[in-house]
Write an enzyme that holds these catalytic residues in place. Structure first.
Site, PDB file in Angstrom:
ATOM      1  N   HIS A  88     -44.620 -73.462  -1.631  1.00 37.64           N
ATOM      2  CA  HIS A  88     -43.243 -73.838  -1.284  1.00 37.64           C
ATOM      3  C   HIS A  88     -43.246 -74.377   0.133  1.00 37.64           C
ATOM      4  O   HIS A  88     -43.951 -73.861   0.997  1.00 37.64           O
ATOM      5  CB  HIS A  88     -42.311 -72.621  -1.350  1.00 37.64           C
ATOM      6  N   PHE A 139     -33.557 -71.319 -14.952  1.00 36.80           N
ATOM      7  CA  PHE A 139     -34.886 -70.786 -14.653  1.00 36.80           C
ATOM      8  C   PHE A 139     -34.897 -69.785 -13.497  1.00 36.80           C
ATOM      9  O   PHE A 139     -35.952 -69.259 -13.133  1.00 36.80           O
ATOM     10  CB  PHE A 139     -35.862 -71.927 -14.338  1.00 36.80           C
ATOM     11  N   ARG A 197     -43.990 -81.671   3.605  1.00 40.07           N
ATOM     12  CA  ARG A 197     -43.565 -81.976   2.233  1.00 40.07           C
ATOM     13  C   ARG A 197     -44.456 -83.050   1.607  1.00 40.07           C
ATOM     14  O   ARG A 197     -44.791 -82.973   0.426  1.00 40.07           O
ATOM     15  CB  ARG A 197     -42.105 -82.437   2.203  1.00 40.07           C
TER      16      ARG A 197
END
EC number: 2.7.4.6
Length: 152
Positions: free
Chosen positions: A118, A60, A88
């Site tokens: 991200h 990917f 996170r």
């Protein structure tokens, strides 16, 4: 503040297009983290290839770089106690289907290929990513007046 660290957070093109920049910044600010750098930009393919170099052999990879280059991103550096780990947790799992409600991905995402954000996965990754996206002089050091109300 003792044991303070920094993390790299990027709002991906889908998060920008969906108007989630303010909501994401709000969540990090309300948690008590301090924004020390931010850029609204269209990342070059070279920058993205370097950022995702660990994934270069994955099937990917090319699609990921193309997608991340498809529109503007918001690159940020946040600072605070345990900001990498806590950040996170705030993001949720990479696959939104596995993310709990209350997390950014759990509240705003459906598919892994459009997971809007991200976040660095370790202090070491954060240092590398921050150095890749920002020059040292772009990181602003200041003391927030709220700091005394957040940390002991």
């Amino acid at each position: 503040m003792a044991n303070s660290e920094r993390t790299f957070i990027a709002i991906k093109p889908d998060g920008v297009q969906r108007g989630l920049i303010g909501e994401i910044i709000k969540r990090f600010e309300q948690k008590g983290f301090r924004l020390v750098a931010m850029k609204f930009m269209r990342a070059s393919e070279d920058l993205l290839k370097e950022h995702y170099i660990d994934l270069k052999d994955r099937p990917f990879f090319a699609g990921l770089v193309k997608y991340m280059h498809s529109g503007p991103v918001v690159a940020m550096v946040w600072e605070g106690l345990n900001v990498v780990k806590t950040g996170r947790v705030m993001l949720g799992e990479t696959n939104p289907a596995d993310s709990k409600p209350g997390t950014i991905r759990g509240d705003f995402c459906i598919q892994v290929g459009r997971n809007i954000i991200h976040g660095s996965d370790s202090v070491e990754s954060a240092e590398k990513e921050i150095a890749l996206w920002f020059h040292p002089e772009e990181l602003v050091n200041y003391k927030s007046c709220a700091q005394n109300w957040i940390y002991e």
